[in-house]
Scaffold this active site. Structure first.
Site, short mmCIF file in Angstrom:
data_model
loop_
_atom_site.label_atom_id
_atom_site.label_comp_id
_atom_site.label_asym_id
_atom_site.label_seq_id
_atom_site.Cartn_x
_atom_site.Cartn_y
_atom_site.Cartn_z
N HIS A 124 0.97 -1.30 -0.16
CA HIS A 124 0.00 0.02 0.01
C HIS A 124 0.87 1.22 -0.05
O HIS A 124 1.88 1.33 0.76
CB HIS A 124 -0.92 -0.07 1.13
CG HIS A 124 -1.82 -1.27 1.14
ND1 HIS A 124 -2.12 -2.03 2.08
CD2 HIS A 124 -2.71 -1.53 0.14
CE1 HIS A 124 -3.03 -2.74 1.78
NE2 HIS A 124 -3.55 -2.60 0.46
N ASP A 126 0.66 4.22 0.75
CA ASP A 126 0.79 5.00 2.04
C ASP A 126 1.27 4.35 3.41
O ASP A 126 1.22 4.83 4.38
CB ASP A 126 -0.88 5.61 2.15
CG ASP A 126 -1.72 4.68 2.67
OD1 ASP A 126 -1.49 3.45 2.20
OD2 ASP A 126 -2.99 5.01 2.98
N GLU A 127 1.83 3.12 3.14
CA GLU A 127 2.26 2.47 4.20
C GLU A 127 3.88 2.06 3.94
O GLU A 127 4.19 1.10 3.52
CB GLU A 127 1.68 1.12 4.43
CG GLU A 127 0.16 1.40 4.84
CD GLU A 127 -0.49 -0.03 4.48
OE1 GLU A 127 0.08 -0.82 4.47
OE2 GLU A 127 -1.78 0.15 4.67
N ASN A 185 -3.80 -5.17 -2.79
CA ASN A 185 -4.03 -6.30 -1.91
C ASN A 185 -5.40 -6.77 -2.03
O ASN A 185 -6.10 -7.53 -0.99
CB ASN A 185 -3.47 -5.97 -0.55
CG ASN A 185 -3.24 -7.13 0.14
OD1 ASN A 185 -2.91 -8.54 -0.13
ND2 ASN A 185 -3.85 -7.20 1.67
N ARG A 186 -6.12 -6.37 -3.15
CA ARG A 186 -7.44 -7.03 -3.61
C ARG A 186 -7.34 -7.33 -5.20
O ARG A 186 -8.53 -7.67 -5.41
CB ARG A 186 -8.38 -5.67 -3.33
CG ARG A 186 -8.67 -4.98 -1.98
CD ARG A 186 -9.02 -6.15 -0.99
NE ARG A 186 -9.25 -5.42 0.45
CZ ARG A 186 -8.34 -5.10 1.12
NH1 ARG A 186 -7.13 -5.50 0.85
NH2 ARG A 186 -8.66 -4.34 2.32
N HIS A 225 3.07 -4.12 6.07
CA HIS A 225 1.87 -3.24 6.29
C HIS A 225 2.28 -2.30 7.35
O HIS A 225 2.95 -2.66 8.28
CB HIS A 225 0.57 -3.98 6.12
CG HIS A 225 0.30 -4.67 4.87
ND1 HIS A 225 -0.70 -4.25 3.79
CD2 HIS A 225 0.94 -5.74 4.39
CE1 HIS A 225 -0.63 -4.92 2.80
NE2 HIS A 225 0.05 -5.93 3.10
N GLU A 307 1.59 -6.55 10.10
CA GLU A 307 1.49 -5.23 10.24
C GLU A 307 2.39 -4.71 11.31
O GLU A 307 2.47 -4.98 12.61
CB GLU A 307 -0.17 -5.01 10.85
CG GLU A 307 -1.20 -5.47 10.07
CD GLU A 307 -1.55 -4.82 8.89
OE1 GLU A 307 -1.01 -3.42 8.75
OE2 GLU A 307 -2.40 -5.32 8.23
ZN LIG Z 1 -1.71 -2.57 3.96
#
Ligand SMILES: [Zn+2]
Ligand SMILES: *[C@@H]1O[C@H](CO)[C@@H](O)[C@H](O)[C@H]1NC(C)=O
Ligand SMILES: *[C@@H]1O[C@H](CO)[C@@H](O)[C@H](O)[C@H]1NC(C)=O
Length: 486
Positions: A124, A126-127, A185-186, A225, A307
């Protein structure tokens, strides 16, 4: 008896719409807090996760590597430690940024009878914490080979592939999705919903990962993440879309692997929200089209979704601390591929050549493949149990052996005699329904065939119903439309 072409079209459209509306909502994130917003302080965080966060200011990005600085850092690892590293690209992002990988091994680029692990950061945009700590990891291994036993073990006994950013465009745009604003991630094919089955329609970043997994023989992997502190494991989605514990066939082994990460972490295992700092994906919140489940199903690769920071975009000054908190976790998780599990090679008795047979464990409906070159297999398994390990290959007689797997890895080779495969493993294969060798995509389509059939039957049923009604309407309203014969 007749039905208008328009009505038929309308009906089909309706069905299609229904099919799509039954798809899971493209909900929050792996990389977010519980979207149900249970924790008080999650609500505000979550709102910022769903939309792109306008608070990612220039000041906040200060101290993070830009994409070109990241590329320089990647190449610097390569030139500083040329003997134990190789830099290669697995493709390009939408905006043409090269997806560079650092491979770390004493024989980088060469095939060996060793397990391979991959780390993927910045899925992602923004991560960004993952991309920073992965560069730290590569440099640390480069600096500590032959000095630190864990570094030496990783370099000499496995191949570690590090992709610091999967989504450089999203990073540059400071948003979750890629340049087409698709959540990567989708974007993977999903086992329960045939949403993403066509590889040609996948985003270039997704396609690059899919091709990479087909080429390399990964035993396990992890993507990094931000937005929570927890080690997440399959399944990511449940069949009926409900939020519930939905374990995959290797649930025990995944819980073990996730615990290796959380327990080696500074404080992940102390989580109040997640017992032991680990969670089943569907239990947390179901997602569909995720990378983790796809890796397990189609690559035989045991992938975790990590995470590693409650705050997605912390101040750069905090990065060294986050790296320190995760360092042992990353090393221990990678090293667990060598230190635990069952490893060996599969040979043909008649020729003595290695063969790419399959390995199954009695009672666990999943299958991994030995490599084509060396016939080596690497099977992650939760320690402390007895297992019946079964090796099989088309045209050879199946062999099974019982082992007691303790904390240390077990080495187990198989020499298969030519002949007919026994029925036992065939049944197991059917049981697994998904993890089925090189043509796994085909098996997946097979599973979806049921779904298609189901939809087809509904169409027929609705059609019959509709036909009756339509003919009634036709009688009552004297429809002027020209009916077509069916
Ligand atoms: Zn993520
Ligand atoms: C790389 O390996 C060669 C041959 O083993 C050795 O001479 C050289 O010093 C090594 N270089 C580095 C940077 O470790
Ligand atoms: C872990 O430590 C970090 C940094 O000290 C802190 O912000 C976080 O709340 C801690 N988390 C847990 C679960 O203890």
């Amino acid at each position: 008896m007749a039905i208008s072409r328009h009505r038929l079209l309308f009906l089909l459209l309706l069905l299609l719409l229904r099919a799509f509306s039954s798809l899971p909502a493209q909900a929050a994130a792996r990389g977010a807090s519980d979207p149900s917003g249970t924790g008080e302080n999650f609500g505000s965080v979550l709102r910022n996760l769903l939309q792109d966060d306008p608070r990612i200011t220039d000041e906040l990005t200060h101290g993070y590597m830009s994409n070109s600085e990241l590329e320089i850092a990647v190449r610097a690892v390569g030139s500083r430690c040329p003997n134990i590293s190789r830099i290669y690209s697995i493709g390009k992002s939408v905006n043409g940024f090269s997806l560079l990988v650092i491979e770390i091994s004493d024989k980088p680029g060469e095939k060996e009878a060793e397990p391979a692990f991959k780390f993927i950061g910045n899925v992602h945009g923004d991560e960004p914490v993952g991309r920073e700590v992965l560069i730290n990891l590569a440099n640390w291994l480069c600096d500590n080979y032959l000095k630190d036993p864990l570094a030496t073990l990783i370099v000499e006994n496995m191949h570690l592939h590090i992709l610091p950013t999967m989504n450089p465009d999203g990073f540059a745009l400071r948003r979750r999705g890629n340049a087409n604003n698709v959540d990567l991630n989708r974007d993977f094919p999903d086992q329960f919903f045939p949403i993403n089955d066509e590889i040609d329609y996948r985003q270039p970043e997704t396609r690059a990962i899919m091709n990479w997994v087909k080429q390399e023989h990964f035993t396990a992997s992890a993507s990094l993440h931000g937005g929570a502190l927890v080690a997440n494991y399959p399944w990511d989605g449940s069949r009926d879309q409900s939020k519930q514990y939905y374990g995959c066939p290797d649930d025990k082994t995944f819980r073990y692997m996730a615990s290796v990460y959380s327990k080696s972490h500074y404080n992940m295992s102390l989580s109040k929200e997640f017992k032991g700092g680990i969670t089943n994906g569907a239990f947390w919140y179901p997602i569909y089209g995720g990378m983790q489940d796809w890796n397990y199903i189609h690559g035989g690769c045991f992938e975790l979704t990590l995470e590693i920071s409650d705050i997605k975009w912390p101040k750069a000054a905090e990065l060294p601390v986050i790296w320190e908190h995760n360092r042992m976790s990353m090393l221990n998780l990678a090293a667990s591929l060598v230190k635990t599990g069952v490893h060996g090679r599969i040979f043909a008795a008649d020729t003595g050549h290695p063969i790419p047979g399959s390995l199954t464990i009695k009672g666990i409906g999943s299958e991994i493949r030995a490599s084509r070159t060396y016939g080596d297999y690497h099977r992650m398994l939760a320690p402390g149990e007895n297992y019946e390990v079964i090796a099989s290959m088309e045209g050879f007689r199946t062999k099974a052996t019982r082992i007691l797997l303790e904390e240390e890895a077990v080495s187990l080779d198989f020499i298969l005699d030519p002949g007919e495969a026994s029925g036992e493993v065939k049944m197991l294969r059917n049981d697994c329904g998904c993890l089925c060798g090189d043509d796994r995509l085909f098996h997946m389509h097979g599973a979806h065939l049921e779904l298609y059939l189901f939809v087809f039957l509904i169409i027929i049923a609705l059609y019959v119903l509709f036909k009756r009604r339509t003919s009634k309407f036709t009688i009552h309203r004297h429809s002027p439309r020209r009916p077509i014969a069916v």
